[in-house]
Motif scaffolding. Structure first.
Motif, PDB file in Angstrom:
ATOM      1  N   VAL A  13       1.004  -1.182  -0.069  1.00  0.00           N
ATOM      2  CA  VAL A  13       0.415   0.135   0.556  1.00  0.00           C
ATOM      3  C   VAL A  13       0.762   1.215  -0.078  1.00  0.00           C
ATOM      4  O   VAL A  13       1.184   1.586   0.688  1.00  0.00           O
ATOM      5  CB  VAL A  13      -0.682   0.343   1.552  1.00  0.00           C
ATOM      6  CG1 VAL A  13      -1.646   1.533   0.411  1.00  0.00           C
ATOM      7  CG2 VAL A  13      -1.827  -1.403   1.156  1.00  0.00           C
ATOM      8  N   GLU A  14       1.127   2.310  -0.705  1.00  0.00           N
ATOM      9  CA  GLU A  14       1.051   3.121  -1.162  1.00  0.00           C
ATOM     10  C   GLU A  14       0.911   3.907  -0.172  1.00  0.00           C
ATOM     11  O   GLU A  14      -0.576   4.745  -0.709  1.00  0.00           O
ATOM     12  CB  GLU A  14       1.844   3.424  -2.499  1.00  0.00           C
ATOM     13  CG  GLU A  14       3.051   2.798  -3.063  1.00  0.00           C
ATOM     14  CD  GLU A  14       3.298   2.399  -3.849  1.00  0.00           C
ATOM     15  OE1 GLU A  14       3.440   4.301  -4.839  1.00  0.00           O
ATOM     16  OE2 GLU A  14       4.435   2.298  -5.036  1.00  0.00           O
ATOM     17  N   ALA A  15       1.386   5.254   0.336  1.00  0.00           N
ATOM     18  CA  ALA A  15       0.964   6.241   0.453  1.00  0.00           C
ATOM     19  C   ALA A  15       1.431   7.949  -0.330  1.00  0.00           C
ATOM     20  O   ALA A  15       2.115   7.026  -1.245  1.00  0.00           O
ATOM     21  CB  ALA A  15       1.403   7.108   1.840  1.00  0.00           C
ATOM     22  N   ALA A  19       5.510  10.463   2.974  1.00  0.00           N
ATOM     23  CA  ALA A  19       4.649   9.536   3.615  1.00  0.00           C
ATOM     24  C   ALA A  19       5.393   8.708   2.789  1.00  0.00           C
ATOM     25  O   ALA A  19       6.038   7.615   3.931  1.00  0.00           O
ATOM     26  CB  ALA A  19       3.552   9.468   4.110  1.00  0.00           C
ATOM     27  N   ASP A  20       5.669   8.068   2.275  1.00  0.00           N
ATOM     28  CA  ASP A  20       6.091   6.704   1.096  1.00  0.00           C
ATOM     29  C   ASP A  20       7.710   6.561   1.522  1.00  0.00           C
ATOM     30  O   ASP A  20       8.770   5.841   1.585  1.00  0.00           O
ATOM     31  CB  ASP A  20       6.176   6.706  -0.538  1.00  0.00           C
ATOM     32  CG  ASP A  20       6.475   5.750  -0.886  1.00  0.00           C
ATOM     33  OD1 ASP A  20       5.632   4.278  -0.196  1.00  0.00           O
ATOM     34  OD2 ASP A  20       7.567   5.626  -1.483  1.00  0.00           O
ATOM     35  N   ASP A  21       8.370   7.747   1.665  1.00  0.00           N
ATOM     36  CA  ASP A  21      10.229   8.202   1.519  1.00  0.00           C
ATOM     37  C   ASP A  21      10.354   7.441   3.357  1.00  0.00           C
ATOM     38  O   ASP A  21      11.576   6.943   3.025  1.00  0.00           O
ATOM     39  CB  ASP A  21      10.268   9.461   1.813  1.00  0.00           C
ATOM     40  CG  ASP A  21      10.255   9.966  -0.349  1.00  0.00           C
ATOM     41  OD1 ASP A  21       9.698   8.392  -0.751  1.00  0.00           O
ATOM     42  OD2 ASP A  21      10.138  11.263  -0.183  1.00  0.00           O
ATOM     43  N   ALA A  67       1.274  -0.995  -9.754  1.00  0.00           N
ATOM     44  CA  ALA A  67       0.568   0.442  -9.864  1.00  0.00           C
ATOM     45  C   ALA A  67       1.959   0.750  -8.796  1.00  0.00           C
ATOM     46  O   ALA A  67       0.973   1.901  -8.727  1.00  0.00           O
ATOM     47  CB  ALA A  67      -0.447  -0.905  -8.320  1.00  0.00           C
ATOM     48  N   SER A  68       2.866   0.436  -8.848  1.00  0.00           N
ATOM     49  CA  SER A  68       3.785   1.457  -7.902  1.00  0.00           C
ATOM     50  C   SER A  68       4.606   2.725  -9.286  1.00  0.00           C
ATOM     51  O   SER A  68       4.499   2.512 -10.214  1.00  0.00           O
ATOM     52  CB  SER A  68       4.720   0.552  -7.677  1.00  0.00           C
ATOM     53  OG  SER A  68       6.100   1.782  -7.106  1.00  0.00           O
ATOM     54  N   ARG A  69       4.447   4.047  -8.835  1.00  0.00           N
ATOM     55  CA  ARG A  69       4.682   4.745  -9.160  1.00  0.00           C
ATOM     56  C   ARG A  69       6.275   5.042  -8.758  1.00  0.00           C
ATOM     57  O   ARG A  69       7.379   5.809  -9.265  1.00  0.00           O
ATOM     58  CB  ARG A  69       4.091   6.006  -8.804  1.00  0.00           C
ATOM     59  CG  ARG A  69       2.688   6.112  -8.581  1.00  0.00           C
ATOM     60  CD  ARG A  69       1.943   7.536  -8.222  1.00  0.00           C
ATOM     61  NE  ARG A  69       2.343   7.951  -7.249  1.00  0.00           N
ATOM     62  CZ  ARG A  69       1.971   7.098  -6.304  1.00  0.00           C
ATOM     63  NH1 ARG A  69       0.425   6.995  -6.361  1.00  0.00           N
ATOM     64  NH2 ARG A  69       2.075   7.728  -4.646  1.00  0.00           N
ATOM     65  N   ARG A  70       6.830   4.780  -7.369  1.00  0.00           N
ATOM     66  CA  ARG A  70       7.573   4.919  -7.430  1.00  0.00           C
ATOM     67  C   ARG A  70       9.298   3.406  -7.066  1.00  0.00           C
ATOM     68  O   ARG A  70      10.431   4.155  -7.376  1.00  0.00           O
ATOM     69  CB  ARG A  70       8.264   5.559  -6.280  1.00  0.00           C
ATOM     70  CG  ARG A  70       6.956   6.731  -6.178  1.00  0.00           C
ATOM     71  CD  ARG A  70       6.909   7.921  -4.727  1.00  0.00           C
ATOM     72  NE  ARG A  70       8.261   8.352  -5.322  1.00  0.00           N
ATOM     73  CZ  ARG A  70       9.088   8.489  -3.971  1.00  0.00           C
ATOM     74  NH1 ARG A  70       8.278   9.133  -2.007  1.00  0.00           N
ATOM     75  NH2 ARG A  70       9.819   9.366  -3.560  1.00  0.00           N
ATOM     76  N   HIS A  71       8.527   2.589  -6.955  1.00  0.00           N
ATOM     77  CA  HIS A  71       9.418   1.038  -6.044  1.00  0.00           C
ATOM     78  C   HIS A  71       9.113   0.320  -7.355  1.00  0.00           C
ATOM     79  O   HIS A  71       9.437  -1.405  -7.108  1.00  0.00           O
ATOM     80  CB  HIS A  71       9.163   0.299  -6.082  1.00  0.00           C
ATOM     81  CG  HIS A  71       8.637   1.861  -4.197  1.00  0.00           C
ATOM     82  ND1 HIS A  71      10.640   3.010  -3.921  1.00  0.00           N
ATOM     83  CD2 HIS A  71       8.209   2.091  -3.629  1.00  0.00           C
ATOM     84  CE1 HIS A  71      10.033   2.995  -2.958  1.00  0.00           C
ATOM     85  NE2 HIS A  71       8.651   3.425  -2.609  1.00  0.00           N
ATOM     86  N   ARG A  72       8.927   0.553  -9.311  1.00  0.00           N
ATOM     87  CA  ARG A  72       8.766  -0.515 -10.112  1.00  0.00           C
ATOM     88  C   ARG A  72       9.774  -1.555  -9.331  1.00  0.00           C
ATOM     89  O   ARG A  72       9.653  -2.732 -10.076  1.00  0.00           O
ATOM     90  CB  ARG A  72       8.161  -0.186 -11.055  1.00  0.00           C
ATOM     91  CG  ARG A  72       7.949  -0.589 -11.879  1.00  0.00           C
ATOM     92  CD  ARG A  72       7.500  -0.168 -13.333  1.00  0.00           C
ATOM     93  NE  ARG A  72       5.835   0.132 -12.835  1.00  0.00           N
ATOM     94  CZ  ARG A  72       5.417   0.747 -13.566  1.00  0.00           C
ATOM     95  NH1 ARG A  72       5.427   0.942 -14.842  1.00  0.00           N
ATOM     96  NH2 ARG A  72       3.921   1.321 -13.473  1.00  0.00           N
TER      97      ARG A  72
END
Length: 360
Positions: A13-15, A19-21, A67-72
């Motif tokens: 679940v991505e915030a 917050a994700d960082d 679905a990931s934007r940053r950790h694909r």
């Protein structure tokens, strides 16, 4: 064991970005811990239940990649790692090969981004029965795809990319030439693709088919792009088959389609020391005269220079006659071209005297 999918779901679940960082290191640690736990279960509790569990988690991770934007990238690598564990679990458990084939295919078709499936890793589990199921279904899905025609821009949507990747891996693993040809022949957007097909056929001793694809490619490219490489392949193959006359004919037809100095030189090299060369040369040059286009004149000029550099004494009159024809084809630019010829052959008194005698 049963709690692992929930752990993965929570970690995926991505915030929002800030917050994700802050949360990602802990979430990533939880995901990698799941991967380690699955490897441990492979030793302590192997069996069909573990295979099903790993399949669920691989699917979760593949969904996460999409679905990931940053950790694909990280998720794709982890999905591949867990899929490797799945292959080992299948090798030990021997699941239903048909069901396994369907799952592997569905995984790739529904998740084009990741992970890549290596059929070699599943060789033992799939066996002949599973591989046959995998192949039959993959081919049935791939064959209806439209061919990308010459000059067209291929539209590789996610579904086509996924199927293409499946078929390429299948062709490589099975070493099936027909599968490889099926894949290659779906994209004929350039002459190089025709050349690929012809080369595979040639390398697998399917000479007649290779030459057919060369002819198709030459018709498509119209003397441009990969034409010279296609001609090379055809000439080499005809010579290998003991048909030098057909090799010359390929060059002749290609030259008539689109005049080119390289094609002229190929034909010259094939028959220059035979009685066939003078009439063939005359035919090629006459074609340029009749054509009269800018391209034809440019090729004519370059042929004159080549023959001047390589001529024998008996051919000097012929070359001078060609210069006379060239003057008629390009009267405005001929004086500059003649000066260029004279400057390049300033030490050839015999040629210069002959040109002067002929009024050049």
């Amino acid at each position: 064991m049963d709690s692992l999918p929930a752990t993965v779901a929570s970690a995926l679940v991505e915030a929002d970005d800030e917050a994700d960082d802050a949360a990602w290191p802990a979430r990533w640690q939880a995901l990698t811990a799941v991967s380690v736990e699955l490897q441990s279960l492979l030793v302590t509790d192997p069996g069909p239940r573990l295979v099903a569990l790993i399949e669920e988690i691989v699917t979760q991770l593949a969904d996460g990649v999409a679905a990931s934007r940053r950790h694909r990238v990280e998720l794709a690598e982890l999905a591949h790692r867990v899929l490797t564990t799945h292959a080992r679990a299948c090798a030990e458990t021997a699941p239903d090969p048909r069901r396994l084939a369907d799952w592997l295919l569905d995984l790739q078709l529904h998740h084009p981004e990741a992970p890549d499936v290596s059929l070699a890793a599943y060789a033992r589990a799939l066996d002949d029965e599973g591989l046959a199921t995998y192949r039959e279904r993959a081919v049935a899905l791939f064959e209806p795809l439209p061919v990308i025609g010459f000059g067209e821009t291929g539209r590789y949507d996610r579904a086509r990319w996924a199927l293409l990747r499946v078929m390429e891996e299948l062709a490589e693993y099975t070493e099936d030439v027909d599968l490889q040809l099926l894949v290659l022949s779906k994209d004929l957007s350039s002459g190089w693709h025709y050349l690929q097909v012809a080369t595979v056929l040639r390398d697998n001793d399917r000479s007649d088919e290779a030459l057919e694809w060369v002819e198709r490619g030459l018709r498509a490219v119209g003397g441009r792009g990969a034409a010279l490489r296609l001609i090379d392949l055809a000439v080499e193959e005809h010579l290998r088959r003991g048909s030098p006359g057909r090799a010359v004919q390929v060059c002749r037809e290609a030259f008539f389609l689109r005049p080119n100095l390289d094609v002229y030189l190929k034909a010259r090299a094939l028959v220059v020391h035979t009685d066939d060369w003078p009439p063939l040369r005359a035919e090629l040059v006459q074609h340029l005269v009749q054509d009269g286009s800018r391209l034809a004149v440019e090729v004519y000029r370059r042929i004159v220079e080549v023959e001047l550099a390589r001529r024998g004494i008996e051919e000097q009159d012929l070359v001078v006659e060609w210069l006379a024809q060239l003057r008629g084809l390009q009267p405005d630019a001929f004086a500059d071209y003649l000066d260029h010829i004279k400057s390049r052959h300033v030490a050839d008194r015999e040629l210069l005297d002959e040109l002067s005698r002929r009024g050049f």
